[in-house]
Enzyme design. Structure first.
Site, mmCIF file in Angstrom:
data_model
loop_
_atom_site.group_PDB
_atom_site.id
_atom_site.type_symbol
_atom_site.label_atom_id
_atom_site.label_comp_id
_atom_site.label_asym_id
_atom_site.label_seq_id
_atom_site.Cartn_x
_atom_site.Cartn_y
_atom_site.Cartn_z
ATOM 1 N N SER A 120 -8.204 -6.700 -4.844
ATOM 2 C CA SER A 120 -6.902 -6.234 -4.388
ATOM 3 C C SER A 120 -6.502 -6.953 -3.106
ATOM 4 O O SER A 120 -7.296 -7.085 -2.174
ATOM 5 C CB SER A 120 -6.959 -4.723 -4.141
ATOM 6 O OG SER A 120 -5.699 -4.236 -3.749
ATOM 7 N N GLY A 121 -5.269 -7.451 -3.059
ATOM 8 C CA GLY A 121 -4.773 -8.167 -1.885
ATOM 9 C C GLY A 121 -5.014 -9.658 -1.909
ATOM 10 O O GLY A 121 -4.692 -10.349 -0.946
ATOM 11 N N THR A 125 -0.279 -11.163 -7.762
ATOM 12 C CA THR A 125 1.108 -10.970 -8.191
ATOM 13 C C THR A 125 1.970 -12.151 -7.788
ATOM 14 O O THR A 125 2.805 -12.636 -8.582
ATOM 15 C CB THR A 125 1.665 -9.661 -7.602
ATOM 16 O OG1 THR A 125 0.902 -8.554 -8.097
ATOM 17 C CG2 THR A 125 3.121 -9.469 -7.982
ATOM 18 N N ASN A 169 -3.429 -3.489 0.646
ATOM 19 C CA ASN A 169 -2.370 -4.395 0.208
ATOM 20 C C ASN A 169 -1.037 -3.664 0.271
ATOM 21 O O ASN A 169 -0.899 -2.571 -0.293
ATOM 22 C CB ASN A 169 -2.672 -4.852 -1.229
ATOM 23 C CG ASN A 169 -1.690 -5.884 -1.740
ATOM 24 O OD1 ASN A 169 -0.756 -6.271 -1.047
ATOM 25 N ND2 ASN A 169 -1.892 -6.322 -2.967
ATOM 26 N N SER A 172 0.625 -3.764 -3.722
ATOM 27 C CA SER A 172 -0.437 -3.752 -4.719
ATOM 28 C C SER A 172 0.102 -3.356 -6.088
ATOM 29 O O SER A 172 0.810 -2.358 -6.221
ATOM 30 C CB SER A 172 -1.535 -2.774 -4.295
ATOM 31 O OG SER A 172 -2.539 -2.685 -5.280
ATOM 32 N N SER A 173 -0.234 -4.143 -7.105
ATOM 33 C CA SER A 173 0.138 -3.788 -8.476
ATOM 34 C C SER A 173 -0.685 -2.586 -8.903
ATOM 35 O O SER A 173 -1.912 -2.623 -8.870
ATOM 36 C CB SER A 173 -0.124 -4.952 -9.432
ATOM 37 O OG SER A 173 0.672 -6.065 -9.112
ATOM 38 N N GLY A 400 -6.163 -5.682 -8.885
ATOM 39 C CA GLY A 400 -7.368 -6.217 -8.271
ATOM 40 C C GLY A 400 -8.556 -5.270 -8.342
ATOM 41 O O GLY A 400 -8.395 -4.051 -8.446
ATOM 42 N N GLU A 402 -11.244 -2.915 -6.974
ATOM 43 C CA GLU A 402 -11.039 -2.026 -5.830
ATOM 44 C C GLU A 402 -12.330 -1.292 -5.458
ATOM 45 O O GLU A 402 -13.090 -0.849 -6.326
ATOM 46 C CB GLU A 402 -9.928 -1.010 -6.126
ATOM 47 C CG GLU A 402 -8.572 -1.682 -6.282
ATOM 48 C CD GLU A 402 -7.432 -0.719 -6.495
ATOM 49 O OE1 GLU A 402 -6.272 -1.125 -6.278
ATOM 50 O OE2 GLU A 402 -7.690 0.429 -6.894
#
Length: 525
Positions: A120-121, A125, A169, A172-173, A400, A402
């Protein structure tokens, strides 16, 4: 070459010791290094990152390190620079991946796929948008339509409804997305089809400390007529988890522009905001009572009912109990306050998930190749081409990996998806290559890698996989979080990737040794 194998090689009667490697950051493809292991890889990436060189190849894989700042390496000129070039002709770049994917359609006569993965981050995306924009730039339409622009605007629209701020993030998606770009035999784009999965709908009603709800819940407060949706100051609403950001009005304008370009008219936009406002008001509906719940006084329930266009009495009835019919006799079971809150949350989460799914399905209809062909034919079906797309490029943008302070069922699903993706990488990067080496008579007995298939079986095997046991436990009326974790411990105590945790934490928990990190999961979430 496996590092352990290198340590066993003999030279002049002694054990071979590879020379100390000084990371230069000058090599574009780290697979060309004489000695490559995790430590060397990290040092080379760090050396390149210190020079603002964020892209590096490792054979066919492009490693991208998020710079957390804008770099002057994107745009029309950069796209043109990487157009139809060999990979080694220019420095590594995400445009090299998108260019190869597009031109390989015609060189290889096979569909292509770009898989974007990371924690994540990491910038997945943004990388997905760069890939999509470059591919669409390579196949500019000659028919004068705005199809390419419609496809470009899909990303910011889905980001508004599917992305949120987390502790790692700001964008974040919170869902997975697979985009299929469809092309004709000449390479012109014909349409796009989207698949979404694992939307984190639990976020609608509750977020962890320091996190926020989906972006679009804040954008609605920049609406020029928010009173139409019975909305006042955002600080009054429980589900928002913080105030809107300073650029909220600009983000709202961008969302409205994206809606118009993609094809959502005023009626659809009004429906979107009605559902969003309903979820916001439901978050302010509160209950009281012990054995049987009652709705506390306040305007929230009436506002939600008005937006849903149902009588407030009917909504109240639905939130306070359930009606069943047994042998022709109607029975009503009343909820406790805790059960009423669960019902309220379930309603809001289902409304939002249904809206999100409807948006994706509507975009698939509006941007389908068949509809595009009818547009080109001027609305005359007899002139529309019936040919199916000749090629497609898939772009996988997955949430991502996590590992938070508190990891819930959402993190279980996200990290399991990454384990499956890692299994895919292992299969195609190692297993298939090793099979080819064996066929050529190459000794590969010392080349090892971690096979995560046993870990996948912990989750997916039936009837005693973790997910199957969770389903089973949910069917028992007296099951609790503690009994669930105890059942996991009983079944997986011999598995090396499963870790039994001490009860001194104050809540039932267990840990999994994932490929990326050991993650502790809270059984109460």
């Amino acid at each position: 070459i496996n590092a352990e194998y290198m340590g066993t090689l003999k030279m002049d009667g002694g054990v071979y010791q590879p020379p100390a490697v000084v990371a230069s950051g000058e090599l574009n493809d780290l697979a060309k290094l004489t000695h490559l292991n995790a430590d060397v890889l990290q040092k080379e990436l760090q050396a390149r990152y210190n020079k603002d060189v964020i892209y590096t190849f490792v054979s066919d894989i492009l490693v991208a390190v998020n710079p957390f700042k804008k770099l002057p390496i994107y745009g029309k000129d950069a796209m043109e620079l990487y157009k139809n070039k060999q990979r080694d002709d220019l420095p590594p770049h995400v445009y090299a991946i998108s260019d190869a994917a597009y031109h390989n359609l015609f060189k290889m006569k096979r569909n292509q796929c770009v898989v974007i993965s990371g924690e994540s981050g990491a910038g997945k995306t943004e990388s997905a948008k760069l890939v999509m924009n470059h591919i669409l730039d390579l196949c500019e339409a000659v028919d004068g339509s705005n199809l390419e622009q419609q496809i470009v605007e899909v990303s910011p629209l889905l980001e508004a409804f599917g992305n949120a701020k987390t502790v790692m993030n700001n964008n974040s998606s919170r869902f997975g997305k697979y985009t299929r770009l469809l092309f004709d035999a000449q390479g012109s784009v014909m349409g796009v089809q989207l698949s979404e999965y694992l939307l984190e709908k639990a976020r609608v009603m509750e977020q962890h400390e320091g996190e926020r709800n989906f972006h679009v819940f804040y954008y609605i407060f920049a609406h020029e007529d928010r009173a139409k949706y019975y909305l006042e100051d955002g600080a009054k609403y429980n589900i928002l988890g913080g105030a809107a950001w300073p650029d909220n009005a600009d983000m709202y304008k961008g969302l409205m522009d994206a809606m118009r370009v993609v094809g959502f008219g005023p009626d659809e936009q009004d429906m979107f905001f009605r559902v969003l406002a309903t979820c916001i008001h439901l978050g302010n509906v509160e209950f009281e009572g012990d054995e049987t719940a009652a709705v506390k006084e306040g305007a929230a329930l009436a506002n939600a009912a008005a937006l849903l266009e149902v009588p407030a009495e009917r909504l109240t009835e639905a939130l306070l109990g359930i009606n069943t019919i047994t042998r022709g006799e109607k029975m009503r079971r009343l909820y406790s306050a805790a059960q009423a809150y669960d019902c309220r949350d379930a309603l809001a989460k289902t409304l939002y998930a249904s809206l999100f799914g409807w948006i994706v399905n509507s975009m698939n209809e509006m941007l389908a190749p068949e509809l595009h062909q009818k547009r080109l034919a001027g609305g005359r079906p007899g002139r529309a081409q019936a040919a199916a797309p000749a090629f497609e490029i898939g772009v996988l943008d997955i949430f991502g990996f996590e590992n938070f302070a508190t990891n819930s069922f959402e993190q279980v699903c996200i990290n399991l998806a990454h384990e499956q993706l890692q299994f895919f990488f292992n299969r195609h990067t190692f297993s298939i290559e090793l099979e080819a080496y064996v066929a050529e008579g190459v000794d590969v007995t010392k080349v090892t890698f971690r096979d995560n298939e046993p870990l996948l079986k912990i989750f997916l095997e039936k009837p005693i996989g973790l997910l199957a046991l969770l389903d089973e436990e949910c069917m028992f009326p007296k099951a609790t979080d503690t009994t669930m974790v105890e059942k996991f411990n009983q079944h997986f105590k011999e598995c090396p990737d499963y870790v039994i945790l001490q009860k001194s934490r104050g809540h039932p928990a267990f840990a999994i040794k994932h490929f990326a990190a050991t993650v502790e999961y809270n059984g109460t979430h």
